[in-house]
Design an enzyme around this catalytic site. Sequence first.
Site, PDB file in Angstrom:
ATOM      1  N   ASN A  49       1.575  19.235 -20.781  1.00 35.12           N
ATOM      2  CA  ASN A  49       1.134  18.301 -21.813  1.00 35.12           C
ATOM      3  C   ASN A  49       1.318  18.860 -23.220  1.00 35.12           C
ATOM      4  O   ASN A  49       1.013  18.163 -24.202  1.00 35.12           O
ATOM      5  CB  ASN A  49      -0.351  17.955 -21.609  1.00 35.12           C
ATOM      6  CG  ASN A  49      -0.591  17.165 -20.346  1.00 35.12           C
ATOM      7  OD1 ASN A  49       0.259  16.384 -19.926  1.00 35.12           O
ATOM      8  ND2 ASN A  49      -1.744  17.379 -19.723  1.00 35.12           N
ATOM      9  N   HIS A  62       1.927  11.501 -28.044  1.00 35.31           N
ATOM     10  CA  HIS A  62       1.656  10.148 -27.569  1.00 35.31           C
ATOM     11  C   HIS A  62       0.954   9.311 -28.641  1.00 35.31           C
ATOM     12  O   HIS A  62       1.216   8.108 -28.768  1.00 35.31           O
ATOM     13  CB  HIS A  62       0.796  10.194 -26.302  1.00 35.31           C
ATOM     14  CG  HIS A  62       1.566  10.517 -25.061  1.00 35.31           C
ATOM     15  ND1 HIS A  62       0.966  10.803 -23.861  1.00 35.31           N
ATOM     16  CD2 HIS A  62       2.898  10.607 -24.833  1.00 35.31           C
ATOM     17  CE1 HIS A  62       1.890  11.039 -22.942  1.00 35.31           C
ATOM     18  NE2 HIS A  62       3.072  10.937 -23.510  1.00 35.31           N
ATOM     19  N   ARG A  81      -0.838  22.738 -14.357  1.00 36.20           N
ATOM     20  CA  ARG A  81       0.109  21.655 -14.641  1.00 36.20           C
ATOM     21  C   ARG A  81      -0.153  21.026 -16.002  1.00 36.20           C
ATOM     22  O   ARG A  81       0.751  20.439 -16.601  1.00 36.20           O
ATOM     23  CB  ARG A  81       0.057  20.594 -13.536  1.00 36.20           C
ATOM     24  CG  ARG A  81       1.074  19.475 -13.765  1.00 36.20           C
ATOM     25  CD  ARG A  81       1.250  18.592 -12.554  1.00 36.20           C
ATOM     26  NE  ARG A  81       2.113  17.458 -12.847  1.00 36.20           N
ATOM     27  CZ  ARG A  81       2.509  16.553 -11.961  1.00 36.20           C
ATOM     28  NH1 ARG A  81       2.129  16.662 -10.702  1.00 36.20           N
ATOM     29  NH2 ARG A  81       3.289  15.556 -12.310  1.00 36.20           N
ATOM     30  N   LYS A 117       9.710  23.007 -14.695  1.00 32.98           N
ATOM     31  CA  LYS A 117       8.827  21.919 -14.269  1.00 32.98           C
ATOM     32  C   LYS A 117       8.527  21.998 -12.776  1.00 32.98           C
ATOM     33  O   LYS A 117       7.387  21.795 -12.355  1.00 32.98           O
ATOM     34  CB  LYS A 117       9.446  20.570 -14.608  1.00 32.98           C
ATOM     35  CG  LYS A 117       8.611  19.395 -14.132  1.00 32.98           C
ATOM     36  CD  LYS A 117       8.221  18.446 -15.208  1.00 32.98           C
ATOM     37  CE  LYS A 117       7.152  17.474 -14.738  1.00 32.98           C
ATOM     38  NZ  LYS A 117       7.126  16.238 -15.518  1.00 32.98           N
ATOM     39  N   HIS A 148      10.101   8.938 -27.665  1.00 36.02           N
ATOM     40  CA  HIS A 148       9.208   9.870 -26.989  1.00 36.02           C
ATOM     41  C   HIS A 148       9.542  11.328 -27.330  1.00 36.02           C
ATOM     42  O   HIS A 148       8.653  12.112 -27.669  1.00 36.02           O
ATOM     43  CB  HIS A 148       9.290   9.669 -25.475  1.00 36.02           C
ATOM     44  CG  HIS A 148       8.460  10.642 -24.697  1.00 36.02           C
ATOM     45  ND1 HIS A 148       7.091  10.576 -24.631  1.00 36.02           N
ATOM     46  CD2 HIS A 148       8.809  11.746 -23.967  1.00 36.02           C
ATOM     47  CE1 HIS A 148       6.627  11.577 -23.899  1.00 36.02           C
ATOM     48  NE2 HIS A 148       7.651  12.299 -23.481  1.00 36.02           N
ATOM     49  N   GLU A 192      -2.423  18.164 -11.090  1.00 30.66           N
ATOM     50  CA  GLU A 192      -2.886  18.458 -12.437  1.00 30.66           C
ATOM     51  C   GLU A 192      -4.367  18.820 -12.470  1.00 30.66           C
ATOM     52  O   GLU A 192      -5.160  18.249 -13.210  1.00 30.66           O
ATOM     53  CB  GLU A 192      -2.606  17.285 -13.390  1.00 30.66           C
ATOM     54  CG  GLU A 192      -2.596  17.709 -14.854  1.00 30.66           C
ATOM     55  CD  GLU A 192      -2.073  16.633 -15.797  1.00 30.66           C
ATOM     56  OE1 GLU A 192      -2.651  16.504 -16.876  1.00 30.66           O
ATOM     57  OE2 GLU A 192      -1.110  15.949 -15.454  1.00 30.66           O
ATOM     58  N   HIS A 234       2.336  16.669 -26.120  1.00 34.70           N
ATOM     59  CA  HIS A 234       2.197  15.266 -25.732  1.00 34.70           C
ATOM     60  C   HIS A 234       0.904  14.628 -26.224  1.00 34.70           C
ATOM     61  O   HIS A 234       0.837  13.417 -26.401  1.00 34.70           O
ATOM     62  CB  HIS A 234       2.273  15.138 -24.204  1.00 34.70           C
ATOM     63  CG  HIS A 234       3.658  15.282 -23.671  1.00 34.70           C
ATOM     64  ND1 HIS A 234       4.390  16.444 -23.823  1.00 34.70           N
ATOM     65  CD2 HIS A 234       4.466  14.422 -22.997  1.00 34.70           C
ATOM     66  CE1 HIS A 234       5.579  16.287 -23.256  1.00 34.70           C
ATOM     67  NE2 HIS A 234       5.645  15.072 -22.756  1.00 34.70           N
ATOM     68  N   ARG A 285       0.819  -1.227   0.000  1.00 40.85           N
ATOM     69  CA  ARG A 285       0.000   0.000   0.000  1.00 40.85           C
ATOM     70  C   ARG A 285       0.849   1.272   0.000  1.00 40.85           C
ATOM     71  O   ARG A 285       0.404   2.329   0.424  1.00 40.85           O
ATOM     72  CB  ARG A 285      -0.974   0.009   1.177  1.00 40.85           C
ATOM     73  CG  ARG A 285      -2.024  -1.097   1.095  1.00 40.85           C
ATOM     74  CD  ARG A 285      -3.096  -0.912   2.158  1.00 40.85           C
ATOM     75  NE  ARG A 285      -4.174  -1.883   1.964  1.00 40.85           N
ATOM     76  CZ  ARG A 285      -4.210  -3.082   2.541  1.00 40.85           C
ATOM     77  NH1 ARG A 285      -3.215  -3.439   3.352  1.00 40.85           N
ATOM     78  NH2 ARG A 285      -5.213  -3.897   2.327  1.00 40.85           N
ATOM     79  N   GLU A 330      12.066  17.932 -24.666  1.00 36.86           N
ATOM     80  CA  GLU A 330      11.410  18.387 -23.443  1.00 36.86           C
ATOM     81  C   GLU A 330      12.008  19.706 -22.954  1.00 36.86           C
ATOM     82  O   GLU A 330      11.308  20.528 -22.368  1.00 36.86           O
ATOM     83  CB  GLU A 330      11.518  17.319 -22.354  1.00 36.86           C
ATOM     84  CG  GLU A 330      10.728  16.052 -22.629  1.00 36.86           C
ATOM     85  CD  GLU A 330       9.222  16.216 -22.454  1.00 36.86           C
ATOM     86  OE1 GLU A 330       8.769  17.318 -22.067  1.00 36.86           O
ATOM     87  OE2 GLU A 330       8.494  15.242 -22.717  1.00 36.86           O
ATOM     88  N   LYS A 333       4.263  11.445 -10.947  1.00 35.70           N
ATOM     89  CA  LYS A 333       3.431  10.623 -11.824  1.00 35.70           C
ATOM     90  C   LYS A 333       4.138   9.296 -12.075  1.00 35.70           C
ATOM     91  O   LYS A 333       5.289   9.273 -12.503  1.00 35.70           O
ATOM     92  CB  LYS A 333       3.202  11.317 -13.174  1.00 35.70           C
ATOM     93  CG  LYS A 333       2.188  12.431 -13.154  1.00 35.70           C
ATOM     94  CD  LYS A 333       1.982  12.925 -14.584  1.00 35.70           C
ATOM     95  CE  LYS A 333       0.939  14.004 -14.668  1.00 35.70           C
ATOM     96  NZ  LYS A 333       0.724  14.453 -16.070  1.00 35.70           N
TER      97      LYS A 333
END
Length: 516
Positions: free
Chosen positions: A409, A416, A405, A391, A428, A401, A412, A288, A352, A310
């Site tokens: 993206n 993606h 935030r 960032k 990527h 987000e 992306h 957990r 990036e 993330k």
Amino acid sequence: MTEWIFLYGPPGVGKSFLGRKLAKALNLPFWDLDGEITSQARRPISTIFSTQGETGFRALEQRALRVLLSNKRGVLSLGGGALLDDNNRALVEKKGAVLLLTAKPETLLARLQADENKRPLLRKTSLSALLTEREDHYGSFSLRIATEGSSGRGKDTETLLREMQIALGRFRLTGMGDGYDVVVRAGALDELGPALRARGLAGPLSLVTDVNVGGHYAFRALQSLRGAGYRSRAVFLSPGEKNKNMVAVQKLWDAFLEADVERGSTVVALGGGVVGDLAGFAAASFLRGVSWVNVPTSLLAMVDASIGGKTGVDLPQGKNLVGAFHAPRLVWVDTDVLSTLPEVELRNGLAEVVKHGVIGDLTSFQNLTGLDGNLSGLDWSTLVRRALAVKVGVVQADPYEQGVRASLNFGHTIGHAVELASGFSVRHGEAVAIGMVAEARLAEEMGLADSGLADEISAVLRGLGLPTEIPPGLDIEQMRRALLRDKKKSGGVVRFSLPVRVGEVRVGVEVEGWGE
């Protein structure tokens, strides 16, 4: 362990004021060396000078400095002549980074005249004479920040703090979990074990890496961890996005059991974005949730994937469709490891860096303009620190987000889809480069962006050797299906983050024709 921060510079430059602000931002204790001398001597500095002279004061200064540095970490404001003594200088440079603050003589004089605390040395000599006497000394410190802008006006405190953190490679994120440090320094890998100890992280440890990165750096990392007294075992994953799946997560859970990882233990991720995503997700879901530390080794991971908590895995239908927000306890960045990164992966990460420039750092963007594909002249350390600052700032403002935030993206959403439709043959960073140009063109067509922005971004990316067009032959219908399954979809509609100009991105933009 060298995590001390020392602020130095001439009288009146603002070392104590900025030191307190910096210490608060980094969640570190703060000390003022002159204050410690006064406390230990139980009399004001002016009295020490009048009774014992400068020689007596310097002896007390050296003693106070040695007492303070018995602590593990902190921010220390030094007196304007504290490092004239070679022994003092050698001591502090062994313990951490010295950041010199500068200001014009007239600015210093105005501040000193307004200060009720009159400086003993300035009673004997003018400020001009003192600055002339110490000119070579102050000039010998390479890490420096001007507290005034080009116009001669003082910079605001927020700007100065940002510049100081960039120069030092030290950041702190709060708002997710207990908060965590981000440290960028050449040679940091060899201090990984002491860094974990300094933050109270417990073992046994499981070091997660892949077979490529592990061949270069697993031994050094394990040596540092074991040298700090940690019981540590490594687990090696197959590299590449195609292996970021639940099979790999199951392998990690099994490895954690074999390493006797407990609820209070720590998982260390050593590798690129794939390793970080997998290790972080496995840590989030094991028992957990156990603590983890991110040690990114690719440029892409350093400037982007390592920050923000993330974590996740891919499904056949799309990227990162299963995951969790699980903040690391520390992000530990050694820019020296970029020396073994293939050039194609450096270019991959630069996409990036460009994205962060478009989002919020015109200087970074401008630093990458006009290149002809030759990366040899780039200052990688500065690129990493500046990109990280963007960032960190965005994530700090919106940890989960819910708003700003989503600006991260940019590039992306389409990127993606390009990755997935290509079967991940398009890397990527390459996909994000393509996505940024495509999304900038969308913004122009919608009247959101300045005319020519897409071409401006495209020119920078081409100069870095990155693609800017969707590869011919890619299955457009597969791209569309990927877009409609994108995790950024809300209410059945894909929402884009589109640029307005370099330094500004608008989030949550619905584009006609891109819904269900």
